[in-house]
Design an enzyme around this catalytic site. Structure first.
Site, PDB file in Angstrom:
ATOM      1  N   GLY A  28       0.831  -1.214   0.000  1.00 53.91           N
ATOM      2  CA  GLY A  28       0.000   0.000   0.000  1.00 53.91           C
ATOM      3  C   GLY A  28       0.853   1.246   0.000  1.00 53.91           C
ATOM      4  O   GLY A  28       1.793   1.357   0.775  1.00 53.91           O
ATOM      5  N   ARG A  89       1.503  -5.145  -5.194  1.00 56.85           N
ATOM      6  CA  ARG A  89       1.663  -6.325  -4.334  1.00 56.85           C
ATOM      7  C   ARG A  89       1.938  -7.473  -5.294  1.00 56.85           C
ATOM      8  O   ARG A  89       1.037  -7.954  -5.959  1.00 56.85           O
ATOM      9  CB  ARG A  89       0.393  -6.578  -3.517  1.00 56.85           C
ATOM     10  CG  ARG A  89       0.117  -5.472  -2.504  1.00 56.85           C
ATOM     11  CD  ARG A  89      -0.919  -5.868  -1.480  1.00 56.85           C
ATOM     12  NE  ARG A  89      -0.982  -4.869  -0.430  1.00 56.85           N
ATOM     13  CZ  ARG A  89      -1.929  -3.938  -0.320  1.00 56.85           C
ATOM     14  NH1 ARG A  89      -2.897  -3.894  -1.189  1.00 56.85           N
ATOM     15  NH2 ARG A  89      -1.895  -3.060   0.655  1.00 56.85           N
ATOM     16  N   SER A  90       3.207  -7.861  -5.369  1.00 59.76           N
ATOM     17  CA  SER A  90       3.611  -8.802  -6.415  1.00 59.76           C
ATOM     18  C   SER A  90       3.500 -10.258  -5.964  1.00 59.76           C
ATOM     19  O   SER A  90       4.181 -10.675  -5.019  1.00 59.76           O
ATOM     20  CB  SER A  90       5.059  -8.506  -6.833  1.00 59.76           C
ATOM     21  OG  SER A  90       5.502  -9.474  -7.747  1.00 59.76           O
ATOM     22  N   SER A 122       6.827  -7.144   2.523  1.00 57.64           N
ATOM     23  CA  SER A 122       7.792  -6.794   1.465  1.00 57.64           C
ATOM     24  C   SER A 122       9.220  -7.073   1.937  1.00 57.64           C
ATOM     25  O   SER A 122      10.058  -7.553   1.168  1.00 57.64           O
ATOM     26  CB  SER A 122       7.676  -5.313   1.107  1.00 57.64           C
ATOM     27  OG  SER A 122       6.341  -4.968   0.877  1.00 57.64           O
ATOM     28  N   THR A 143       3.933   2.213   5.945  1.00 58.50           N
ATOM     29  CA  THR A 143       2.546   1.743   5.910  1.00 58.50           C
ATOM     30  C   THR A 143       1.723   2.573   6.876  1.00 58.50           C
ATOM     31  O   THR A 143       2.171   2.832   8.009  1.00 58.50           O
ATOM     32  CB  THR A 143       2.418   0.249   6.278  1.00 58.50           C
ATOM     33  OG1 THR A 143       1.037  -0.035   6.553  1.00 58.50           O
ATOM     34  CG2 THR A 143       3.229  -0.156   7.490  1.00 58.50           C
ATOM     35  N   ARG A 172     -18.285  15.284  12.970  1.00 59.98           N
ATOM     36  CA  ARG A 172     -18.825  15.761  14.253  1.00 59.98           C
ATOM     37  C   ARG A 172     -19.835  16.901  14.016  1.00 59.98           C
ATOM     38  O   ARG A 172     -20.866  16.976  14.675  1.00 59.98           O
ATOM     39  CB  ARG A 172     -17.671  16.256  15.140  1.00 59.98           C
ATOM     40  CG  ARG A 172     -18.102  16.763  16.503  1.00 59.98           C
ATOM     41  CD  ARG A 172     -16.895  17.303  17.260  1.00 59.98           C
ATOM     42  NE  ARG A 172     -15.931  16.248  17.526  1.00 59.98           N
ATOM     43  CZ  ARG A 172     -16.059  15.339  18.503  1.00 59.98           C
ATOM     44  NH1 ARG A 172     -17.113  15.372  19.285  1.00 59.98           N
ATOM     45  NH2 ARG A 172     -15.147  14.417  18.691  1.00 59.98           N
ATOM     46  N   GLY A 188      -6.137  -0.095   8.732  1.00 61.90           N
ATOM     47  CA  GLY A 188      -5.128  -0.589   9.670  1.00 61.90           C
ATOM     48  C   GLY A 188      -4.958  -2.097   9.668  1.00 61.90           C
ATOM     49  O   GLY A 188      -4.210  -2.642  10.469  1.00 61.90           O
ATOM     50  N   ARG A 189      -5.694  -2.773   8.794  1.00 62.99           N
ATOM     51  CA  ARG A 189      -5.694  -4.254   8.787  1.00 62.99           C
ATOM     52  C   ARG A 189      -5.996  -4.776  10.182  1.00 62.99           C
ATOM     53  O   ARG A 189      -6.993  -4.404  10.760  1.00 62.99           O
ATOM     54  CB  ARG A 189      -4.357  -4.808   8.306  1.00 62.99           C
ATOM     55  CG  ARG A 189      -4.186  -4.705   6.816  1.00 62.99           C
ATOM     56  CD  ARG A 189      -2.979  -5.485   6.360  1.00 62.99           C
ATOM     57  NE  ARG A 189      -2.600  -5.070   5.031  1.00 62.99           N
ATOM     58  CZ  ARG A 189      -3.180  -5.520   3.922  1.00 62.99           C
ATOM     59  NH1 ARG A 189      -4.123  -6.420   3.985  1.00 62.99           N
ATOM     60  NH2 ARG A 189      -2.793  -5.076   2.751  1.00 62.99           N
ATOM     61  N   GLY A 203     -11.440  13.036  20.547  1.00 59.80           N
ATOM     62  CA  GLY A 203     -12.427  13.081  21.632  1.00 59.80           C
ATOM     63  C   GLY A 203     -13.674  12.275  21.345  1.00 59.80           C
ATOM     64  O   GLY A 203     -14.788  12.685  21.692  1.00 59.80           O
ATOM     65  N   GLN A 270      -7.532   7.751   3.436  1.00 56.35           N
ATOM     66  CA  GLN A 270      -6.507   7.749   4.495  1.00 56.35           C
ATOM     67  C   GLN A 270      -5.102   7.532   3.935  1.00 56.35           C
ATOM     68  O   GLN A 270      -4.110   7.789   4.599  1.00 56.35           O
ATOM     69  CB  GLN A 270      -6.793   6.630   5.512  1.00 56.35           C
ATOM     70  CG  GLN A 270      -8.076   6.842   6.285  1.00 56.35           C
ATOM     71  CD  GLN A 270      -8.566   5.553   6.937  1.00 56.35           C
ATOM     72  OE1 GLN A 270      -8.253   5.280   8.082  1.00 56.35           O
ATOM     73  NE2 GLN A 270      -9.334   4.762   6.215  1.00 56.35           N
TER      74      GLN A 270
HETATM   75  O1  F6P Z   1      -1.776  -1.874   4.438  1.00 57.64           O
HETATM   76  C1  F6P Z   1      -2.302  -0.648   4.071  1.00 57.64           C
HETATM   77  C2  F6P Z   1      -3.779  -0.747   3.802  1.00 57.64           C
HETATM   78  O2  F6P Z   1      -4.249   0.529   3.446  1.00 57.64           O
HETATM   79  C3  F6P Z   1      -4.614  -1.348   4.936  1.00 57.64           C
HETATM   80  O3  F6P Z   1      -4.881  -0.415   5.951  1.00 57.64           O
HETATM   81  C4  F6P Z   1      -5.837  -1.793   4.203  1.00 57.64           C
HETATM   82  O4  F6P Z   1      -6.481  -2.850   4.883  1.00 57.64           O
HETATM   83  C5  F6P Z   1      -5.263  -2.270   2.890  1.00 57.64           C
HETATM   84  O5  F6P Z   1      -4.018  -1.620   2.723  1.00 57.64           O
HETATM   85  C6  F6P Z   1      -6.134  -1.964   1.704  1.00 57.64           C
HETATM   86  O6  F6P Z   1      -5.551  -2.565   0.606  1.00 57.64           O
HETATM   87  P1  F6P Z   1      -5.978  -2.258  -0.881  1.00 57.64           P
HETATM   88  O7  F6P Z   1      -5.442  -0.914  -1.245  1.00 57.64           O
HETATM   89  O8  F6P Z   1      -5.336  -3.353  -1.666  1.00 57.64           O
HETATM   90  O9  F6P Z   1      -7.467  -2.279  -0.933  1.00 57.64           O
END
Ligand code: F6P
Length: 334
Positions: A28, A89-90, A122, A143, A172, A188-189, A203, A270
């Protein structure tokens, strides 16, 4: 010594020291990769190295998508999220025969030093590559998940947190206008770092992360009392890695707390955006330290950052254990 295309390559037989160095991005993307590429080119040239870009991660190594880089390639990219040289992602790089092709491609350009911007997966792949073919490398933790063991900080995290902050602040406004509960899902996996820090710094009323078991029942009396005392809205920050769907949490707000609810999955926003000052500075430092380390003859390591500053760890150290969140931070939500 030999001359090739007018460039001087130094050969140290047995230890094969070339002056060519490459960089690639894997997994990512994060905001901070472009500043890192800029520093990579500029610092390499300053150290009399010839910098190369490998496009599209390990895929580019296999497909020989490797090109010499110059100042012109990195002009104006410091402000941009993502990565100018692409990432991937290879699946092919997991196979021995493709790693051999990758090695042959690097040999053609006399490259034997590589910087890898990516996550622990990686680095693990790179470690196998090093063991098979001796390509020296340094991993730079990159990451937004901040889930790499051994480092307190991964490139891109600060920008991601700032994007989340801006989003929650905006949500909010509407939540308070409508007397609604918002369930805001962060990436965040399996790691709850982004959700935890965002909860503490925005908050919010609730934070659910994979690292902490929860029972929604425990919130019921407290939240109902708060409504009786005048609370108009709730913000719940939940990590994507928890066992329950965000829609189930929202339904719980409707059924058990009696408040209309909405789900907001922040998703890939994000990962993008203008890199913060902190990420630009960290990119600068990570890359400079990593190149210095390779020039000192280091073979394979990951540059980490913790309370002692920058230090280098072995691949096994960063890949063998799951990252544990800071206990002090965790204690704030328990
Ligand atoms: O590892 C970074 C991340 O953004 C994770 O937070 C998320 O679960 C994943 O990659 C999303 O992957 P993709 O871009 O392949 O959908």
């Amino acid at each position: 010594m030999s001359l090739d295309n007018g460039k001087l390559y130094e050969f140290n037989i047995g230890n094969f020291m070339s002056k060519n160095i490459a960089i690639l991005c894997s997994g990512g993307d994060v905001s901070g990769m472009n500043p890192a590429l800029k520093q990579f080119v500029e610092y390499s040239l300053q150290k009399n190295l010839t910098p190369y870009f490998v496009y599209d991660g390990f895929e580019g190594l296999i497909d020989n998508n490797i090109k010499e880089a110059s100042y012109c390639d990195v002009a104006g990219i410091i402000t941009r999220g993502g990565t100018k040289i692409g990432s991937a992602r290879s699946k092919r790089f997991m196979k021995k025969e493709f790693r051999l092709v990758a090695k042959e491609n690097l040999d053609k350009l006399n490259i034997n030093m590589l910087l890898v911007l990516g996550g622990d997966g990686s680095f693990a792949g790179m470690d196998i590559f090093y063991k098979e073919h001796g390509i020296r490398f340094c991993g730079i933790p990159s990451t937004i998940d901040n889930d790499i063991n051994g480092t307190d900080y991964c490139l891109g995290v600060d920008t991601a947190l700032n994007i989340i902050k801006t989003s929650i602040d905006a949500i909010r406004d509407t939540a308070s206008s409508f007397k609604r509960a918002f369930v805001i899902e962060t990436m965040g996996r399996d790691c709850g770092y982004l959700a935890l820090v965002s909860h503490l710094t925005s908050g919010s009323e609730m934070c659910l992360i994979p690292e902490i078991d929860f029972d929604l029942k425990d919130y019921e009396d407290k939240f109902k009392t708060q409504i009786q005392n005048g609370r108009r809205y709730f913000i719940a920050v939940v990590a994507e890695g928890i066992k329950q769907d965000s829609s189930e949490i929202a339904q719980w707000f409707e059924d058990k707390i009696g408040m209309e609810s909405r789900v907001s999955v922040l998703g890939h926003i994000q990962r993008g955006g203008n890199p913060t000052i902190y990420d630009r500075l960290m990119a600068y430092k990570f890359v400079s330290h990593a190149i210095d380390k390779l020039l000192k003859g280091s073979k394979e390591s990951v540059i980490c950052y913790d309370r002692f500053g920058f230090n280098f760890k072995s691949i096994s150290e960063v890949t063998s254990t799951t990252k544990v969140l800071d206990e002090k931070l965790l204690s704030y939500i328990q």
